[in-house]
Motif scaffolding. Structure first.
Motif, short mmCIF file in Angstrom:
data_model
loop_
_atom_site.label_atom_id
_atom_site.label_comp_id
_atom_site.label_asym_id
_atom_site.label_seq_id
_atom_site.Cartn_x
_atom_site.Cartn_y
_atom_site.Cartn_z
N VAL A 205 0.83 -1.21 0.00
CA VAL A 205 0.00 0.00 0.00
C VAL A 205 0.86 1.26 0.00
CG1 VAL A 205 -1.64 1.33 1.40
CG2 VAL A 205 -2.01 -1.12 1.03
N VAL A 206 1.92 1.25 0.80
CA VAL A 206 2.79 2.42 0.92
C VAL A 206 3.61 2.65 -0.34
CG1 VAL A 206 4.85 3.27 2.12
CG2 VAL A 206 2.90 2.41 3.44
N LEU A 207 4.29 1.60 -0.81
CA LEU A 207 5.17 1.75 -1.97
C LEU A 207 4.39 1.71 -3.28
CD1 LEU A 207 8.12 -0.52 -0.77
CD2 LEU A 207 8.00 1.99 -0.74
N GLY A 208 3.17 1.17 -3.24
CA GLY A 208 2.35 1.11 -4.44
C GLY A 208 1.53 2.35 -4.70
N ASP A 244 13.33 1.49 -8.95
CA ASP A 244 12.26 0.49 -8.97
C ASP A 244 11.42 0.55 -7.70
OD1 ASP A 244 14.44 -0.43 -7.50
OD2 ASP A 244 14.10 -2.53 -8.03
N VAL A 245 12.01 0.98 -6.59
CA VAL A 245 11.25 1.14 -5.35
C VAL A 245 10.37 2.38 -5.43
CG1 VAL A 245 11.41 1.48 -2.85
CG2 VAL A 245 13.03 -0.03 -4.01
N ARG A 246 10.88 3.41 -6.08
CA ARG A 246 10.18 4.70 -6.19
C ARG A 246 9.09 4.71 -7.25
NH1 ARG A 246 14.97 7.07 -5.96
NH2 ARG A 246 15.06 7.34 -8.21
N ARG A 247 9.10 3.71 -8.12
CA ARG A 247 8.27 3.78 -9.32
C ARG A 247 6.77 3.88 -9.02
NH1 ARG A 247 10.06 -0.81 -11.86
NH2 ARG A 247 11.88 0.41 -12.51
N GLY A 248 6.32 3.26 -7.94
CA GLY A 248 4.89 3.22 -7.67
C GLY A 248 4.35 4.35 -6.83
N SER A 249 5.23 5.19 -6.27
CA SER A 249 4.77 6.23 -5.35
C SER A 249 5.55 7.51 -5.56
CB SER A 249 4.92 5.77 -3.90
OG SER A 249 6.27 5.43 -3.62
#
Length: 330
Positions: A205-208, A244-249
């Motif tokens: 939820v957080v990173l997405g 890749d960690v930043r991509r969703g948020s």
């Protein structure tokens, strides 16, 4: 949510299932739940508490008052989530949700319900959620953290969160004790598995970017968010360091984390303090996990003894349930 609620601390995490649904939804691999001389069993395994504590509304109400609570939010035990053969579970879901609404309606504001919903079919889920939104005394739904190997930031579960937000429904995320070979002893499927499942969903939820898309979503993670409070710094480092960690948020994990609700079941005052260091003080709610053996035996005294105010717990519980000041006046 329609209807008033009794004043006092609200336990948002407790379980209820009517006797005629103890067999569990179609496709469940656990052998169903059943009564044996007044004790509840899951398959051949005793659950360690009286059947009435799970199935009898009067018993649940009496135990709620005995615990010093104003009100208790009841949802199905995670074994009853319709995930194994969801296309065959419509009748089970409809029966649970109807019986839940009828059960809480007769408790004079002591009990509130969270219903069941399919997580594989968005159209079916919309129908079920629309009915729940119109039900007296039912505030939302309880869902598992992982469905078919994926969490809440993808596919149908994410769309269903969007429908819940659109309808003003609360969402409680409860782990299912998914089996793994290395967890087949020492009750590790619960002691490790439950926190890890919750942690996975918090990260999703957080990173997405779920709350960036759905800012009105009220979503609560039980068991203090599992391991998430201790991993938040690691997630933040990864978000700053890796594309890749930043991509969703678009915002740091700590910012989104502060918008999530968490219950107080940590079984450790130091872990509760860690949760308080990262979560918003307006989003920490009382939990018990009643009536299971891993429940917090003193759901009110545990957080109060660690400096969390009873008035704040009540206000936070009402906020999670979407109650307006008029609803809260009773």
């Amino acid at each position: 949510m329609n209807g008033a609620l009794r004043a006092g601390v609200i336990d948002v995490h407790a379980h209820w299932l009517p006797r005629d649904l103890l067999a569990l939804p179609p496709g469940n691999p656990l052998g169903g739940m059943h009564d044996r001389d007044g004790e509840l069993f899951l398959g051949r395994a005793p659950l360690g508490f009286p059947t009435a504590a799970m199935t009898d509304v009067d018993t649940v109400v009496a135990d709620t008052r005995k615990a010093g609570l104003g009100a208790r939010v009841v949802s199905a035990p995670p074994f009853a989530f319709p995930v194994h053969a969801p296309a065959e579970a419509d009748e089970y879901i409809a029966s649970y949700n109807a019986q839940l609404a009828a059960a809480v309606a007769d408790t004079d504001g002591v009990l509130v319900g969270l219903g069941l919903v399919r997580l594989d079919d968005v159209d079916a889920a919309r129908r079920e959620l629309t009915e729940i939104a119109a039900a007296q005394g039912v505030a939302g739904v309880a869902v598992p953290p992982v469905v078919d190997g994926r969490s809440l930031d993808r596919d149908a579960p994410r769309e269903i969160l969007g429908i819940a937000a659109e309808l003003g429904l609360s969402v409680l995320v409860h782990p299912m004790q998914l089996p793994r070979t290395e967890w087949d002893h020492h009750y590790l499927v619960n002691l490790i598995g439950n926190p890890v499942e919750s942690t996975t969903a918090v990260a999703a939820v957080v990173l997405g970017g779920v709350l960036e898309e759905l800012p009105s979503l009220r979503i609560c993670f039980v068991h203090g968010g599992g391991c998430a409070p201790s991993l938040l710094g690691r997630w933040g480092h990864g978000w700053r360091s890796r594309g890749d960690v930043r991509r969703g948020s678009t915002r740091p994990p700590a910012e989104s984390f502060s918008l999530l609700y968490f219950d107080t079941i940590t079984h450790d005052p130091d872990v509760l303090e860690l949760l308080r260091a990262h979560a918003s003080p307006e989003r920490i709610v009382c939990g018990s996990d009643y009536p299971f053996d891993m429940a917090q035996p003193d759901p009110v005294g545990f957080p109060l003894g660690r400096g969390i105010d009873a008035g704040a717990l009540e206000a936070n519980g009402r906020r999670f349930l979407g109650l307006t000041p008029m609803d809260a006046s009773r």
